[in-house]
Write a protein that holds these residues in place. Structure first.
Motif, short mmCIF file in Angstrom:
data_model
loop_
_atom_site.label_atom_id
_atom_site.label_comp_id
_atom_site.label_asym_id
_atom_site.label_seq_id
_atom_site.Cartn_x
_atom_site.Cartn_y
_atom_site.Cartn_z
N ILE A 74 39.88 42.80 35.98
CA ILE A 74 38.70 43.43 35.37
C ILE A 74 38.51 42.80 33.99
O ILE A 74 39.47 42.69 33.22
CB ILE A 74 38.92 44.96 35.17
CG1 ILE A 74 39.53 45.62 36.40
CG2 ILE A 74 37.64 45.63 34.70
CD1 ILE A 74 38.60 46.01 37.46
N VAL A 128 36.14 41.04 38.41
CA VAL A 128 35.08 42.02 38.16
C VAL A 128 34.67 41.88 36.70
O VAL A 128 35.40 42.29 35.79
CB VAL A 128 35.55 43.46 38.46
CG1 VAL A 128 34.42 44.45 38.20
CG2 VAL A 128 36.05 43.57 39.90
N LEU A 136 37.62 50.76 41.34
CA LEU A 136 36.40 50.83 40.52
C LEU A 136 36.11 52.27 40.10
O LEU A 136 35.69 52.54 38.97
CB LEU A 136 35.21 50.23 41.27
CG LEU A 136 35.37 48.76 41.72
CD1 LEU A 136 34.17 48.33 42.55
CD2 LEU A 136 35.55 47.84 40.52
#
Ligand SMILES: NC(=O)c1ccc[n+]([C@@H]2O[C@H](COP(=O)([O-])OP(=O)(O)OC[C@H]3O[C@@H](n4cnc5c(N)ncnc54)[C@H](OP(=O)(O)O)[C@@H]3O)[C@@H](O)[C@H]2O)c1
Length: 296
Positions: free
Chosen positions: A67, A93, A152
């Motif tokens: 992330i 991400v 997420l």
């Protein structure tokens, strides 16, 4: 059924958003590796149990899911360029604010290095990460969104807008646009009321109450605009035109800027002049919607 094993997670970028994101993963029991350009920002997270990576490449190698709450497009490229070999087979991400075009470029860059790419837009503040008050938008790899949905959702409720990596950023701007119009309307009203002795702080709770009611009205506007049928609305173009005329006139009389509502007045005037004065207010949509091919 056995519980799905939690994948390891890496967070690169420990700024205002990165710290609460990494904290949320630690609190949810994920083995979390962290890296930041200014290394000392990792100290508090390491004290809470995060693993410290000394380079971005080490951080990327540590987990299948990376992330990146970095500052912007350039920061993502600069931070991860030295880690491209490690990206192969990973899912990146990117939740930094970028343009739609930059999101597509990053997706292509990640694919060039063998990584799956999901673009994210964070509709949250640092304090609303991992609370029901924040939510994140995603687009790009559907496989990544499906495979890592649980992870997420650790950061915020997750909404997916399809495989175009730029779509999340477009939806982000659409939401910001909705908010800007409402907030600028509030500031105009606060200026108007200030001129008659009602302080903005006194007006704010009333305005908030009104806005909640307006929000409830959105599904009806959406249904009319979506069907492009404007005969059943609760108020007409001409009725609202009179209201906006009054507001602009009152503002002028009080020496208040009319810049916020003049554009709406122009739209309503045009719609009425085109013979649609009896249509629903939502028919303003006809003057706003795309008429050519989008350039994004
Ligand atoms: N803060 C908010 O309320 C908020 C809300 C929604 C979305 N966002 C978006 O979230 C993203 C992050 O925002 P933020 O508030 O967390 O920003 P921030 O506090 O300024 O943190 C920026 C992060 O990016 C890193 N960074 C910047 N340039 C870099 C580079 N060239 N190489 C490597 N690392 C670099 C910084 O590292 P250093 O620590 O070394 O400087 C830091 O970790 C932005 O895109 C922002 O628009 C923010």
């Amino acid at each position: 059924m056995s519980e799905r094993e939690k994948p390891q997670v890496t967070v690169v970028g420990l700024g205002r958003m990165g710290v609460p994101i990494a904290t949320a993963f630690l609190d949810a029991g994920y083995a979390t590796t962290v890296w930041n350009r200014s290394a000392e920002k990792a100290d508090a997270l390491v004290a809470r149990g995060a693993a410290r990576a000394t380079t971005a490449a080490e951080a990327v190698r540590a987990a299948p899911l990376v992330i990146a709450p970095l500052l912007d497009h350039d920061a993502v490229r600069q931070a991860l360029e030295p880690a491209t070999e490690a990206l192969r087979g990973r899912t990146l991400v990117n939740v930094a604010n970028t343009s739609a075009g930059q999101a597509r470029d990053l997706a292509a860059w990640a694919a060039g290095h063998g990584a799956d790419y999901l673009d994210g837009a964070m509709m949250a503040l640092p304090r609303t990460v991992a609370t029901p008050d924040g939510f994140f938008l995603y687009s790009g790899s559907e496989r990544a969104f499906t495979a890592y949905r649980s992870e997420l959702e650790v950061m915020a409720p997750a909404h997916y807008f399809g495989t175009d990596p730029g779509a999340a950023e477009i939806h982000d701007l659409a939401l910001l646009g909705t908010g800007y119009a409402a907030l600028t309307g509030f500031l105009h009203a606060a200026a108007l009321l200030d001129s008659v002795g009602t302080a903005p702080q006194v007006f704010a709770p009333l305005a908030a109450r009104w806005l909640y009611g307006m929000a409830d009205f959105l599904p009806q506007l959406a249904a009319e605009a979506g069907a492009r049928t404007y005969t059943e609305g609760v108020s007409t173009i001409d009725l609202n035109r009179a209201g906006v005329d009054s507001l602009v006139g009152l503002s002028r009389a009080h020496g208040i800027a009319t810049d916020v509502h003049e554009p709406l007045k122009a739209l309503l005037d045009r719609r009425s002049a085109d013979g649609h004065g009896h249509d629903s207010f939502s028919s303003v949509f006809e003057l706003l919607r795309a008429t050519g091919h989008p350039v994004t």
